[in-house]
Scaffold this motif. Structure first.
Motif, PDB file in Angstrom:
ATOM      1  N   ALA A 212      46.343  32.639  42.997  1.00  0.00           N
ATOM      2  CA  ALA A 212      45.311  32.357  41.989  1.00  0.00           C
ATOM      3  C   ALA A 212      45.685  33.017  40.670  1.00  0.00           C
ATOM      4  O   ALA A 212      45.411  32.479  39.589  1.00  0.00           O
ATOM      5  CB  ALA A 212      43.953  32.866  42.458  1.00  0.00           C
ATOM      6  N   GLY A 213      46.356  34.173  40.762  1.00  0.00           N
ATOM      7  CA  GLY A 213      46.822  34.865  39.559  1.00  0.00           C
ATOM      8  C   GLY A 213      47.867  34.056  38.814  1.00  0.00           C
ATOM      9  O   GLY A 213      47.874  34.015  37.580  1.00  0.00           O
ATOM     10  N   VAL A 214      48.761  33.397  39.557  1.00  0.00           N
ATOM     11  CA  VAL A 214      49.764  32.527  38.915  1.00  0.00           C
ATOM     12  C   VAL A 214      49.041  31.447  38.115  1.00  0.00           C
ATOM     13  O   VAL A 214      49.362  31.174  36.952  1.00  0.00           O
ATOM     14  CB  VAL A 214      50.681  31.870  39.973  1.00  0.00           C
ATOM     15  CG1 VAL A 214      51.645  30.895  39.319  1.00  0.00           C
ATOM     16  CG2 VAL A 214      51.458  32.918  40.744  1.00  0.00           C
TER      17      VAL A 214
ATOM     18  N   ALA B 226      45.751  45.089  34.169  1.00  0.00           N
ATOM     19  CA  ALA B 226      45.605  43.923  35.058  1.00  0.00           C
ATOM     20  C   ALA B 226      45.332  44.373  36.490  1.00  0.00           C
ATOM     21  O   ALA B 226      44.436  43.843  37.169  1.00  0.00           O
ATOM     22  CB  ALA B 226      46.861  43.068  34.996  1.00  0.00           C
ATOM     23  N   THR B 227      46.095  45.370  36.940  1.00  0.00           N
ATOM     24  CA  THR B 227      45.901  45.895  38.309  1.00  0.00           C
ATOM     25  C   THR B 227      44.488  46.460  38.457  1.00  0.00           C
ATOM     26  O   THR B 227      43.771  46.142  39.427  1.00  0.00           O
ATOM     27  CB  THR B 227      46.946  46.994  38.617  1.00  0.00           C
ATOM     28  OG1 THR B 227      48.233  46.466  38.381  1.00  0.00           O
ATOM     29  CG2 THR B 227      46.838  47.484  40.041  1.00  0.00           C
ATOM     30  N   ALA B 228      44.109  47.286  37.475  1.00  0.00           N
ATOM     31  CA  ALA B 228      42.779  47.908  37.533  1.00  0.00           C
ATOM     32  C   ALA B 228      41.689  46.832  37.490  1.00  0.00           C
ATOM     33  O   ALA B 228      40.689  46.919  38.218  1.00  0.00           O
ATOM     34  CB  ALA B 228      42.616  48.887  36.367  1.00  0.00           C
ATOM     35  N   GLY B 229      41.886  45.806  36.656  1.00  0.00           N
ATOM     36  CA  GLY B 229      40.904  44.722  36.535  1.00  0.00           C
ATOM     37  C   GLY B 229      40.644  44.049  37.874  1.00  0.00           C
ATOM     38  O   GLY B 229      39.486  43.822  38.268  1.00  0.00           O
ATOM     39  N   GLY B 230      41.717  43.740  38.596  1.00  0.00           N
ATOM     40  CA  GLY B 230      41.578  43.084  39.898  1.00  0.00           C
ATOM     41  C   GLY B 230      40.855  43.962  40.905  1.00  0.00           C
ATOM     42  O   GLY B 230      39.937  43.519  41.603  1.00  0.00           O
ATOM     43  N   VAL B 231      41.269  45.236  40.967  1.00  0.00           N
ATOM     44  CA  VAL B 231      40.675  46.166  41.948  1.00  0.00           C
ATOM     45  C   VAL B 231      39.186  46.382  41.644  1.00  0.00           C
ATOM     46  O   VAL B 231      38.330  46.305  42.544  1.00  0.00           O
ATOM     47  CB  VAL B 231      41.437  47.521  41.946  1.00  0.00           C
ATOM     48  CG1 VAL B 231      40.736  48.541  42.830  1.00  0.00           C
ATOM     49  CG2 VAL B 231      42.870  47.332  42.401  1.00  0.00           C
ATOM     50  N   LEU B 232      38.887  46.630  40.371  1.00  0.00           N
ATOM     51  CA  LEU B 232      37.488  46.906  40.000  1.00  0.00           C
ATOM     52  C   LEU B 232      36.606  45.680  40.217  1.00  0.00           C
ATOM     53  O   LEU B 232      35.445  45.805  40.623  1.00  0.00           O
ATOM     54  CB  LEU B 232      37.414  47.367  38.534  1.00  0.00           C
ATOM     55  CG  LEU B 232      38.036  48.751  38.264  1.00  0.00           C
ATOM     56  CD1 LEU B 232      38.011  49.069  36.781  1.00  0.00           C
ATOM     57  CD2 LEU B 232      37.297  49.831  39.044  1.00  0.00           C
TER      58      LEU B 232
ATOM     59  N   ALA C  97      40.135  37.808  37.375  1.00  0.00           N
ATOM     60  CA  ALA C  97      39.804  39.135  36.842  1.00  0.00           C
ATOM     61  C   ALA C  97      41.047  39.880  36.362  1.00  0.00           C
ATOM     62  O   ALA C  97      40.998  40.584  35.350  1.00  0.00           O
ATOM     63  CB  ALA C  97      39.088  39.952  37.919  1.00  0.00           C
ATOM     64  N   ALA C  98      42.150  39.695  37.084  1.00  0.00           N
ATOM     65  CA  ALA C  98      43.364  40.437  36.717  1.00  0.00           C
ATOM     66  C   ALA C  98      43.922  39.982  35.366  1.00  0.00           C
ATOM     67  O   ALA C  98      44.741  40.690  34.771  1.00  0.00           O
ATOM     68  CB  ALA C  98      44.408  40.292  37.813  1.00  0.00           C
ATOM     69  N   GLN C  99      43.476  38.832  34.883  1.00  0.00           N
ATOM     70  CA  GLN C  99      43.999  38.343  33.600  1.00  0.00           C
ATOM     71  C   GLN C  99      43.408  39.123  32.429  1.00  0.00           C
ATOM     72  O   GLN C  99      43.784  38.888  31.268  1.00  0.00           O
ATOM     73  CB  GLN C  99      43.740  36.839  33.432  1.00  0.00           C
ATOM     74  CG  GLN C  99      44.215  35.966  34.585  1.00  0.00           C
ATOM     75  CD  GLN C  99      45.612  36.316  35.073  1.00  0.00           C
ATOM     76  OE1 GLN C  99      46.509  36.550  34.268  1.00  0.00           O
ATOM     77  NE2 GLN C  99      45.791  36.384  36.390  1.00  0.00           N
TER      78      GLN C  99
END
Lengths: 375, 91
Positions: free
Chosen positions: A357-359, A296-302, A114-116
């Motif tokens: 997983a983000g890497v 990216a930060t917002a994507g992961g949190v949401l 999601a953070a991508q």
């Protein structure tokens, strides 16, 4: 006397422009931030000093800078411009990464995906601003929060923007503790930040050995463009987990990654000559880079909050912020923000799962952009 | 780059939205398949064990025996006692 006058005309004082001086000051700021504030010192010190070195004006007829054919600096920079150093860094990262937390809680892998979203929305933003598709792809990858991946992709897609992209990526990685917390707090309630997650299960050695092989096959059969980065990441991890190549794993995660980091940081810094770096494009790249980190930060949190709608065992949404792959800084930020609400809530272990997983996600995204935009 | 040529048409011309949606979908699919594999791995392990039974070989660290610890602790305790006894004034 003529010789002396000739020599005087070759000194850097004679040819120094104010832009070079400004870059030297920025280099000193980087070094100061690294030493005084402890912001990514392993990267900012080599990059900062490289910036100082790269902004001493060259002497006509002497091969000195990274852009002069045959110069020593250009030979070191070869590893950057040809995309050699980033995969070697990935090998080292693989040899030091423990995938246990990810293996014990596979649903957290999705937060890394999601953070991508930061990468792809920034890609659209860069297109809107007038960058061509290849340049936009290279700029977008800053949102992956992964320096080596950003350097690798810009070397392949937009080598002329490499300096700006690399500096933007590493600067924002160093600023993760500053950029992320306000976004995390803005998008979560206190109750959500207090959520305690179940302790991860113990992962067997066999699972740890099987994972890098199958994980590589899955990732690269779907996105073959990611072979170089993902391949080196999982190869390094197999060296670590196989228990029979401890010497190789040790070299990869210690001596090799240190040598490559020194060469990469220094030569990227030296590539930021004011004449090529201080352009309106660089300013736009820095703006887009900051935006992509925030998205990216917002994507992961949401996405973590979205997953909570369906899950019985709730995820602390702060963990989603670790989906940007700045390892381990973003996981540390999650721990820090979580502990401010509840000092007994240890989120670091859980945050490492979306972090690694983000890497993987950003390397796959880089592979996709490379294969789509280079053709 | 066309300097500051801000326009949505740039995005349309370069198929920006299509590439982005496709990219996100591929990243999600790759990581979802990996997540599914990880979730299935504990159930697949018995199958792996049948094909390749686990072997203990020379590379594995030899676990230390409790008896060793006891002997080492006894030796350290005795050495400390002797040293302490030497430094005490004779009574």
């Amino acid at each position: 006397m003529n010789y002396f006058l000739n020599f005087l005309s070759t000194t850097a004082f004679a040819t120094m422009a104010w832009e070079n001086l400004l870059m030297i000051v920025i280099g000193i700021v980087f070094i100061t931030l690294a030493i005084r504030k402890d912001y990514e010192p392993l990267l900012l010190v080599p990059i900062g000093f490289g910036m100082i070195v790269g902004n001493i004006p060259s002497v006509a007829g002497m091969a000195l800078s990274v852009y002069d054919e045959g110069s020593v600096l250009s030979m070191i920079y070869f590893g950057v411009s040809q995309g050699l150093f980033p995969p070697l860094i990935f090998l080292g990262i693989g040899a030091m990464t423990d995938f246990s937390t990810m293996l014990s809680n596979p649903k957290l892998v999705l937060l890394g995906a999601a953070a991508q979203v930061g990468i792809f929305l920034t890609f659209i933003g860069a297109l809107y601003l007038g960058f061509n598709p290849a340049e936009s792809g290279a700029i977008g990858i800053i949102g992956g929060a992964d320096g080596p991946t950003a350097i690798f992709l810009s070397a392949k897609l937009a080598p002329h923007l490499l300096g700006s992209i690399a500096i933007a990526a590493y600067s924002y990685m160093a600023l993760v503790p500053v950029i992320q917390p306000p976004i995390m707090k803005l998008l979560t309630t206190r109750e959500e930040r207090l959520i305690r997650m179940k302790a991860p299960r113990t992962v067997s050695q066999r699972e740890k050995i099987i994972f890098p092989i199958v994980g590589f096959l899955i990732a690269c059969l779907i996105a073959p463009g990611a072979i170089v980065l993902v391949g080196m990441l999982f190869f390094g991890n197999l060296l670590k987990e196989s228990c029979v190549t401890e010497r190789l794993a040790n070299t990869a995660r210690n001596a090799m990654i240190d040598i490559v980091t020194i060469l990469l940081g220094f030569s990227v810094g030296a590539s930021t000559q004011a004449q090529t770096f201080l352009t309106p494009q660089s300013l736009l790249i820095f703006g887009l880079g900051a935006l992509s980190f925030c998205i990216a930060t917002a994507g992961g949190v949401l996405f973590a909050k979205f997953m909570n709608l369906f899950l019985k065992d709730k995820i602390n949404p702060l963990v989603g912020a670790a989906g940007v792959s700045a390892v381990p800084d973003s996981a540390r930020v999650v721990q820090m923000v979580g502990m401010k609400e509840d000092p007994q809530n240890f989120l670091l272990m859980h945050a490492m799962a979306p972090n690694v997983a983000g890497v993987l996600g950003s390397a796959i995204a880089a592979g996709i952009l490379w294969s789509v935009l280079v053709l | 780059m066309n300097h500051f040529a801000f326009s949505l048409q740039n995005v349309v011309d370069a198929n920006g939205v299509i590439i982005s949606v496709m990219g996100m979908l591929i990243v999600f699919s790759a990581l979802t398949v990996i997540a599914l594999f990880i979730a299935a791995l504990p159930k697949l392990l018995p199958l792996f064990d049948k094909i390749l039974p686990e072997e203990h070989h020379h590379h594995e660290a030899v676990p230390s025996r409790p008896a060793d610890h006891e002997q080492v602790l006894a030796a350290i305790g005795y050495a400390l006692f002797r040293k302490h006894a030497e430094t005490l004034p004779a009574e």
